[in-house]
Design an enzyme around this catalytic site. Structure first.
Site, PDB file in Angstrom:
ATOM      1  N   GLU A  98       1.431 -94.088 -40.443  1.00  0.00           N
ATOM      2  CA  GLU A  98       2.695 -95.002 -40.791  1.00  0.00           C
ATOM      3  C   GLU A  98       2.228 -96.400 -40.299  1.00  0.00           C
ATOM      4  O   GLU A  98       1.728 -96.561 -39.362  1.00  0.00           O
ATOM      5  CB  GLU A  98       3.874 -94.664 -40.200  1.00  0.00           C
ATOM      6  CG  GLU A  98       4.907 -95.584 -40.362  1.00  0.00           C
ATOM      7  CD  GLU A  98       6.416 -95.605 -39.291  1.00  0.00           C
ATOM      8  OE1 GLU A  98       7.383 -95.834 -39.782  1.00  0.00           O
ATOM      9  OE2 GLU A  98       6.015 -94.543 -38.428  1.00  0.00           O
TER      10      GLU A  98
ATOM     11  N   LYS B 279       9.961 -95.267 -47.743  1.00  0.00           N
ATOM     12  CA  LYS B 279      11.063 -94.636 -46.604  1.00  0.00           C
ATOM     13  C   LYS B 279      12.438 -94.583 -47.139  1.00  0.00           C
ATOM     14  O   LYS B 279      12.850 -95.714 -47.387  1.00  0.00           O
ATOM     15  CB  LYS B 279      10.937 -95.005 -45.391  1.00  0.00           C
ATOM     16  CG  LYS B 279      11.379 -94.017 -44.232  1.00  0.00           C
ATOM     17  CD  LYS B 279      11.069 -94.703 -42.823  1.00  0.00           C
ATOM     18  CE  LYS B 279      11.666 -93.968 -41.759  1.00  0.00           C
ATOM     19  NZ  LYS B 279      11.465 -94.584 -40.296  1.00  0.00           N
TER      20      LYS B 279
ATOM     21  N   CYS C 251       7.740 -90.916 -40.430  1.00  0.00           N
ATOM     22  CA  CYS C 251       8.337 -91.142 -39.189  1.00  0.00           C
ATOM     23  C   CYS C 251       9.457 -89.867 -39.018  1.00  0.00           C
ATOM     24  O   CYS C 251       9.120 -88.808 -39.116  1.00  0.00           O
ATOM     25  CB  CYS C 251       8.936 -92.497 -38.737  1.00  0.00           C
ATOM     26  SG  CYS C 251       9.240 -92.776 -37.091  1.00  0.00           S
TER      27      CYS C 251
END
Length: 528
Positions: A286, A349, A402
């Site tokens: 990430e 995301k 994440c």
């Protein structure tokens, strides 16, 4: 046992609160990295006995009669979440000069809020309470309902759901492929709480039989599934996962960005490990690219030169949209870059971290001086949708960034949608604390649930390849810098589809509620 249970039942005031708090804190030892699940056979019977004594006065109103039960559940939850999430404060110490003031809010405030879910679970259980095994079913239903709600209310945060305590190793992970997390949460609490029957002896034989049958079924199913031959792989993918272990104090420092980028490129370009082919896919963590591609037009051509024919890089980046600083929008994304140095796909995301990646109710909270904490030098916008990225060989991979991977319903991968789960993360915020281990365990369970391999790249660990049955094929430890090369067979080994798992879990929860209701009504009829 009866005498000890009686003392617990008769506790009052701060003593009852303290025992509930300690029971909850003790239960965290069942979670990663400790994995001492036997401790739950102490914590949950203690909770049952505390709820046995959590009765209000007959003259009190309905809500006041439930307050003692809520208090017991809340203190249990506060102990559980405080002991299980204290490491969250580590992120605020990365830039301590700016954010150390918020340490109490993170370390204590989050557990204070999450404890309300377990207070709610205790209230639900107490409404269906009885003096026999029915109260065990009631507690399991209450916790399953609370954990389900914790998955989506207030953006959701199902971290360390109680069901994970029953899945410390792949042998004990396989049941979740049928029950889903909803069913696993319910069954775990039911089994863990059954020793409470030792005190009153009522339904003791039934409870012992259920304990033996459920544990044997759980372990036996795992053994059978692990021993069963795997489905032939339709194809395979040679993968390199890069773990750069970048110091977060340097992450966005303009003076060291070139060095960080050079490290990533060097780890990606090195010769394959002995016995491995040249990787078709290279995976970076990430926000691993320490700058915006719009600021460094030379970066993409350099990546294209580093990649060989047919290779692809999937990297976590910050993606910018908009023409000016005032109008730009930033996304926490993964991008696929081909051997020409061109971005051929991008996924943003969708489920952002509140206060970390964006400030909820920004206009209102901004008036009180609150601001976004820790995630980076900009506020992120949420992506609209998630879609699979097509990798070399036509393999479809569904990316999760994440903590998106902890949401069981979000990571619902069927054969028609994707053949591979990719999780990129940056757990360096939390150092070598239980946090990264807990995060990895939850990602590992997603592979088992969905029956597909998991590729995980983390800035400082744990980076790993996990097979469809939860076994770690290869991994890099916390704070290690390096890369692993793995050939990943691609085959879907799901037993049931995601929608059927959801139905199975809800059915288990419903059956426990029905059993608790029947036994509660029977006790009331006998009393009358």
């Amino acid at each position: 046992m009866e005498r000890q249970a009686g003392r617990i039942i008769l506790l009052w005031g701060w003593r009852r609160a303290l025992v509930a708090f300690l029971a909850g804190a003790l239960a965290v030892l069942a979670q990663a990295p400790y994995d001492f699940f036997a401790v739950c056979f102490v914590s949950f019977p203690l909770l049952v006995w505390l709820l046995d004594g959590a009765t209000g006065e007959a003259s009190d109103g309905f809500l006041r009669r439930l307050r003692p039960a809520f208090a017991v559940g809340w203190w249990f939850g506060f102990g559980y979440f405080l002991a299980g999430l204290w490491w969250v404060g580590s992120a605020l110490l990365v830039e301590a000069d700016s954010f150390a003031w918020a340490l109490p809010l993170a370390v204590v405030g989050i557990p204070l809020a999450l404890a309300f879910f377990y207070g709610f679970a205790a209230v639900v259980a107490r409404l269906l309470w009885s003096n026999d095994i029915g109260r065990i079913a009631a507690l399991a239903f209450g916790f399953a309902l609370a954990e389900w709600l914790r998955g989506f209310l207030f953006t959701g945060f199902p971290w360390n759901a109680v069901g994970y305590a029953a899945m410390p190793v792949p042998l004990l992970m396989q049941s979740v492929s049928v029950t889903g997390m909803v069913g696993m949460n319910a069954l775990a609490v039911f089994v863990f709480a059954l020793p409470a029957l030792l005190a009153a002896r009522q339904h003791l034989r039934l409870g012992a039989a259920l304990l033996v049958v459920l544990v044997a079924a759980h372990a036996g199913f795992g053994y059978i599934r692990l021993a069963a031959p795997e489905k032939p792989a339709a194809h395979s993918l040679d993968v390199r996962i890069v773990q750069p272990a970048v110091d977060l104090t340097e992450k966005w420092d303009a003076s060291v960005r070139d060095r960080i980028f050079a490290t990533m490129m060097g780890l990606s370009a090195k010769a394959p490990e002995p016995g491995h082919n040249r990787p078709q896919l290279i995976l970076w963590p990430e926000t691993s690219v320490p700058f915006l591609f719009t600021e460094r037009p030379d970066a993409l051509p350099a990546i294209g030169e580093m990649l060989g024919d047919g290779q692809m890089l999937v990297a976590g980046v910050v993606r910018e949209e908009g023409g000016s600083a005032a109008r730009s929008r930033y996304y926490n994304s993964v991008v696929a870059i081909d051997d020409r140095g061109e971005i051929v796909d991008a996924v943003d995301k969708v489920h952002l971290v509140p206060f970390g990646e964006y400030l909820p109710f920004a206009d209102l909270l901004g008036r009180f001086g609150l601001e976004q904490l820790v995630a980076g030098p900009m506020t992120f916008a949420a992506g609209n949708e998630r879609h699979p990225i097509t990798l070399p060989g036509g393999i479809r991979a569904l990316p999760f960034i994440c903590y998106e991977v902890i949401f069981s319903d979000l990571v619902a991968v069927d054969a028609t949608s994707a053949e591979l789960i990719v999780n990129v993360t940056n757990d360096a915020w939390f150092g070598d604390t239980p946090g990264p281990y807990q995060h990895f365990r939850q990602a590992q369970i997603r592979a088992v649930e969905n029956g597909v391999p998991l590729l995980r790249a983390a800035n400082n660990g744990i980076s790993a390849v996990v097979d469809p049955r939860g076994r770690i094929v290869d991994a890099l430890a916390i704070d290690a810098r390096g890369a692993i090369d793995v050939r990943v067979p691609i085959s879907n080994q799901a037993i049931v589809c995601s929608s059927q798992r959801r139905i199975n879990g809800m059915l288990i929860m419903f059956l426990l509620a029905v059993a608790a209701c029947i036994l509660n009504v029977r006790q009331r009829l006998r009393a009358n």
